[in-house]
Structure formats: C-alpha cells, structure tokens
Design a protein around this motif. Structure first.
Motif, PDB file in Angstrom:
ATOM      1  N   GLU A   1       0.893  -1.201   0.122  1.00 18.94           N
ATOM      2  CA  GLU A   1       0.121  -0.114   0.014  1.00 18.94           C
ATOM      3  C   GLU A   1       0.773   1.220   0.001  1.00 18.94           C
TER       4      GLU A   1
ATOM      5  N   ARG B   1       2.391   1.781  -3.442  1.00 20.00           N
ATOM      6  CA  ARG B   1       1.287   2.301  -4.335  1.00 20.00           C
ATOM      7  C   ARG B   1       1.131   3.643  -4.256  1.00 20.00           C
ATOM      8  N   GLN B   2       1.295   4.170  -2.863  1.00 19.65           N
ATOM      9  CA  GLN B   2       0.990   5.559  -2.795  1.00 19.65           C
ATOM     10  C   GLN B   2       2.031   6.561  -3.286  1.00 19.65           C
TER      11      GLN B   2
END
Length: 168
Positions: free
Chosen positions: A110, A113-114
């Motif tokens: 995550e 991804r950010q």
C-alpha cells in the motif's frame, strides 16, 4: 524442513518395542498353558491387530483378557490428546507470525502504491494479534531513507485495520 531421521528412528524403535512386548506376551501365555496369537500380527498390521487376534485366541479358550488391548487403545488416545495440547501453542504462534508478515506485506504494498517507492515494514514479533481491541505500532522505511510509523488495530483475531502512516 526438519530431518525425517528422528521420527523414523522413533517409529522403528517403538515398533521394535511393541513387537518385543508381543513376543513376551505370547511366551507368558504359552507358559501358562494357553494357545496364544502369533506375535507376527504386529509386523503385518498395526499393533491393535495383535490385541484383536490375542483376544479372539483367548476367547476361544474361554478366557476374557481385554486389558492389554484396552490399555493400548487408551494409550493411543492419551498420546493423541497430549500431542495436540503440546503442538497447539506452536501452531498458534506460527499463525500469529504469519498474520504479522502478511500485514507487513500488505502495508508495504500500500505504501509503495501511494509513493511509487519500495518500502520495508516491520511490526513487533510479540504483537497482540489475537486480542480484539488492542493495537500496536509498526515502522516502515523506504529506499530513500524516509521513515513512517503507523498503528494497527486488531478488529478480529489476526484481522487488522491500519491508521494512516505518520512521517517521522
């Protein structure tokens, strides 16, 4: 992966012990003037086969001698119960560690991804992953040296929600 040598040696040692006991039992029965079952049943089938053959052979002679077979069956059940009691904590600890590693992987994915940067996430090994309502802090660092902390909350045993990451 653990070596199979110890379990194999243990198995054959126990098989030899049970075979010796069956041979001894046969000799004792014959010394008392009784026809006994062949001790070779132990090598062909599980040991319970010897006890069944023993019971049948003695019953034909009008003798009830179920105690050895009953003790054997009770011993098997006791060994299974003790084994499960002994192994349960290890299995639960592995599940706890696996759920922490999964949380770390998901948090790393995550964050990547950010930010489009690779992250390494670490959570404490002794985290209370089964206590609903508890929380623990995890740390993450990326390849550029940036570090963040976030808090994971236990919603259900081994299921988490994560607060947004905070830069350090």
């Amino acid at each position: 992966m653990a070596s199979p040598v110890v379990p194999l040696v243990t198995f054959f040692a126990l098989l030899a012990l049970v075979a010796c006991l069956a041979i001894w039992d046969r000799r004792v029965l014959r010394a008392r003037g009784l026809r006994a079952a062949s001790a070779w049943w132990i090598l062909l089938l599980p040991p319970i086969a010897y006890f069944v053959a023993r019971r049948v052979a003695l019953k034909k002679q009008g003798i009830r001698a179920n105690a050895p077979g009953n003790v054997y069956v009770l011993t098997i059940f006791a060994a299974a119960a003790l084994t499960s009691v002994a192994l349960a904590p290890m299995a639960l600890a592995r599940m706890d560690a696996a759920s922490l590693r999964l949380l770390e992987q998901q948090a790393s994915a995550e964050l990547q991804r950010q930010t489009a940067v690779s992250w390494t996430v670490t959570c404490p090994d002794g985290a209370p992953v089964t206590i609903v309502g508890s929380s623990f802090d995890c740390a993450a660092s990326d390849t550029t040296g940036r570090a963040v902390r976030f808090t994971a909350h236990v919603l259900h045993p081994r299921e988490f929600s994560v607060d947004p990451a905070v830069l350090q």
